[in-house]
Design a protein around this motif. Structure first.
Motif, PDB file in Angstrom:
ATOM      1  N   ARG A 165      -6.107  -2.929 -11.946  1.00  0.00           N
ATOM      2  CA  ARG A 165      -5.685  -1.531 -11.722  1.00  0.00           C
ATOM      3  C   ARG A 165      -4.468  -1.180 -12.556  1.00  0.00           C
ATOM      4  NH1 ARG A 165      -6.174  -2.957  -6.320  1.00  0.00           N
ATOM      5  NH2 ARG A 165      -3.916  -2.708  -5.999  1.00  0.00           N
ATOM      6  N   PHE A 166      -3.618  -2.165 -12.815  1.00  0.00           N
ATOM      7  CA  PHE A 166      -2.407  -1.917 -13.602  1.00  0.00           C
ATOM      8  C   PHE A 166      -2.677  -1.983 -15.101  1.00  0.00           C
ATOM      9  CE2 PHE A 166       0.539  -3.655  -9.999  1.00  0.00           C
ATOM     10  CZ  PHE A 166       0.172  -2.584  -9.205  1.00  0.00           C
ATOM     11  N   GLY A 167      -3.952  -2.126 -15.487  1.00  0.00           N
ATOM     12  CA  GLY A 167      -4.314  -2.086 -16.901  1.00  0.00           C
ATOM     13  C   GLY A 167      -4.493  -3.434 -17.561  1.00  0.00           C
ATOM     14  N   TYR A 168      -4.309  -4.527 -16.826  1.00  0.00           N
ATOM     15  CA  TYR A 168      -4.451  -5.862 -17.417  1.00  0.00           C
ATOM     16  C   TYR A 168      -5.927  -6.246 -17.494  1.00  0.00           C
ATOM     17  CZ  TYR A 168       0.564  -6.831 -17.075  1.00  0.00           C
ATOM     18  OH  TYR A 168       1.924  -6.803 -17.233  1.00  0.00           O
ATOM     19  N   ALA A 197      -5.965 -10.303  -8.467  1.00  0.00           N
ATOM     20  CA  ALA A 197      -6.762 -10.040  -9.661  1.00  0.00           C
ATOM     21  C   ALA A 197      -7.130  -8.563  -9.766  1.00  0.00           C
ATOM     22  CB  ALA A 197      -8.022 -10.908  -9.644  1.00  0.00           C
ATOM     23  N   SER A 198      -7.596  -7.969  -8.660  1.00  0.00           N
ATOM     24  CA  SER A 198      -7.972  -6.552  -8.693  1.00  0.00           C
ATOM     25  C   SER A 198      -6.752  -5.662  -8.906  1.00  0.00           C
ATOM     26  CB  SER A 198      -8.701  -6.175  -7.406  1.00  0.00           C
ATOM     27  OG  SER A 198      -7.870  -6.347  -6.265  1.00  0.00           O
ATOM     28  N   MET A 199      -5.596  -6.077  -8.372  1.00  0.00           N
ATOM     29  CA  MET A 199      -4.368  -5.309  -8.569  1.00  0.00           C
ATOM     30  C   MET A 199      -3.988  -5.262 -10.039  1.00  0.00           C
ATOM     31  SD  MET A 199      -0.509  -6.153  -7.241  1.00  0.00           S
ATOM     32  CE  MET A 199      -0.451  -7.561  -8.374  1.00  0.00           C
ATOM     33  N   ARG A 222       0.820  -1.223   0.000  1.00  0.00           N
ATOM     34  CA  ARG A 222       0.000   0.000   0.000  1.00  0.00           C
ATOM     35  C   ARG A 222       0.851   1.270   0.000  1.00  0.00           C
ATOM     36  NH1 ARG A 222      -5.139  -1.610   0.586  1.00  0.00           N
ATOM     37  NH2 ARG A 222      -5.519  -3.633   1.590  1.00  0.00           N
ATOM     38  N   ARG A 223       2.043   1.154  -0.570  1.00  0.00           N
ATOM     39  CA  ARG A 223       2.892   2.348  -0.719  1.00  0.00           C
ATOM     40  C   ARG A 223       3.295   2.562  -2.177  1.00  0.00           C
ATOM     41  NH1 ARG A 223       6.017   0.680   4.200  1.00  0.00           N
ATOM     42  NH2 ARG A 223       7.838   0.301   2.898  1.00  0.00           N
ATOM     43  N   GLY A 224       2.704   1.775  -3.096  1.00  0.00           N
ATOM     44  CA  GLY A 224       3.044   1.921  -4.508  1.00  0.00           C
ATOM     45  C   GLY A 224       4.225   1.101  -4.946  1.00  0.00           C
TER      46      GLY A 224
END
Length: 306
Positions: A287-290, A282-284, A247-249
């Protein structure tokens, strides 16, 4: 058979162009249709020993199905082909009791889900893709405090701990089996990847500690590229950030750095596998465009069926 394959590729291209790769159906054991083929299924057996590298990724005896569909009655033809194929597999006499049946099918095609669920299959892994030329695969909006760099020989032990944690987590989710000797094989694989000229292992450093890593492979005609209808596909094969650094990128920074390397190596798209049951992952990736392209469905065979 060529007409069926052509019709299958055309149908998949209308559903999802990225999933329109040509299936390999040289000698299918199942054929549906009298005059015109509506569906066909080939069954390929893969057999491994428990001490092999491949044993880390699934059953020791895998019956891999490949299906092609054509015609307006795709759902019914798929159901018939799957029924016959599963019956053929279950009735086979094989020595191993560690068996599975698997089928990789386009995630956006509704013809497959119902029949697969009715025959006892469950979604296991998803292959996602992102266009590296699009804005969605852009840079991290906020840089994390961790430093991103290439891993060296001195980082093998720390990267191994993260890779082992990732493997154990996927095992808990049911995506991977528990095998003896996994740690040794992971160590050998990660050490080779760090030294490799055809792979990249990037790490996130917080002081002297490795708190995350990503492993990526450039386009090189590998097996994964044949899974999708895309040219110059790179592969993000592993990503993990330890819980205290999340949660820090950090994950986004690692993936962005991997995407940058893949672009430099000629990749136009990137691919990634993740467990269908790992909802945070999956949600990550979304978010990264996949987006999902292919889902691998698996049915474990009980000892009574082996």
């Amino acid at each position: 058979m060529a007409a069926l394959v052509h019709a299958h590729v055309r149908r998949m291209g209308q559903i999802d162009p990225a999933a329109a790769a040509s299936p390999t159906l040289a000698d299918p054991q199942v054929r549906i249709g009298d005059r015109d083929l509506l569906a066909a299924c080939a069954i390929r057996d893969l057999v491994f020993t428990e001490d092999s590298y491949e044993a880390m990724w699934g059953a020791l005896h895998r019956h891999v199905l490949t299906v092609a569909l054509a015609g307006p009655e795709a759902d019914g033809a798929f159901e018939q082909a799957l029924t016959r194929a599963v019956d053929l597999v279950v009735r086979r006499r094989v020595a191993s009791s560690d068996r599975s049946i698997s089928l990789t099918w386009p995630s956006m095609d509704p013809a497959g889900a119902g029949p697969l669920v009715r025959h006892g299959f469950a979604p296991l892994t998803v292959l996602g893709t992102v266009d590296l030329t699009s804005a969605e695969a852009g840079s991290c909006p906020v840089a994390p405090p961790e430093r991103i760099s290439q891993a060296g020989d001195e980082h093998v032990d720390q990267v191994l701990l993260l890779a082992e944690h990732l493997h154990q987590h996927e095992s808990r989710l049911g995506a991977l089996p528990h095998r003896p000797g996994t740690r040794t094989r992971l160590r050998n694989e990660m050490a080779a990847a760090i030294e490799s000229s055809t792979q990249s292992v990037l790490i996130a450093m917080n002081g002297a500690d490795v708190v995350g890593f990503v492993q990526a492979q450039p386009p090189q005609g590998a097996w994964i590229e044949k899974q999708v209808a895309a040219n110059h596909a790179g592969y993000v094969s592993r990503l993990l950030v330890e819980p205290g650094a999340r949660r820090r990128g950090v994950a986004r920074a690692l993936v962005d750095a991997a995407h940058g390397l893949l672009r430099e190596q000629g990749a136009e798209v990137a691919l990634v596998h993740y467990s269908a049951h790992n909802h945070p992952a999956a949600s990550m990736w979304v978010r990264f465009g996949y987006r999902p392209v292919l889902t691998t469905w698996t049915r474990r065979l009980s000892p009574s069926q082996a």
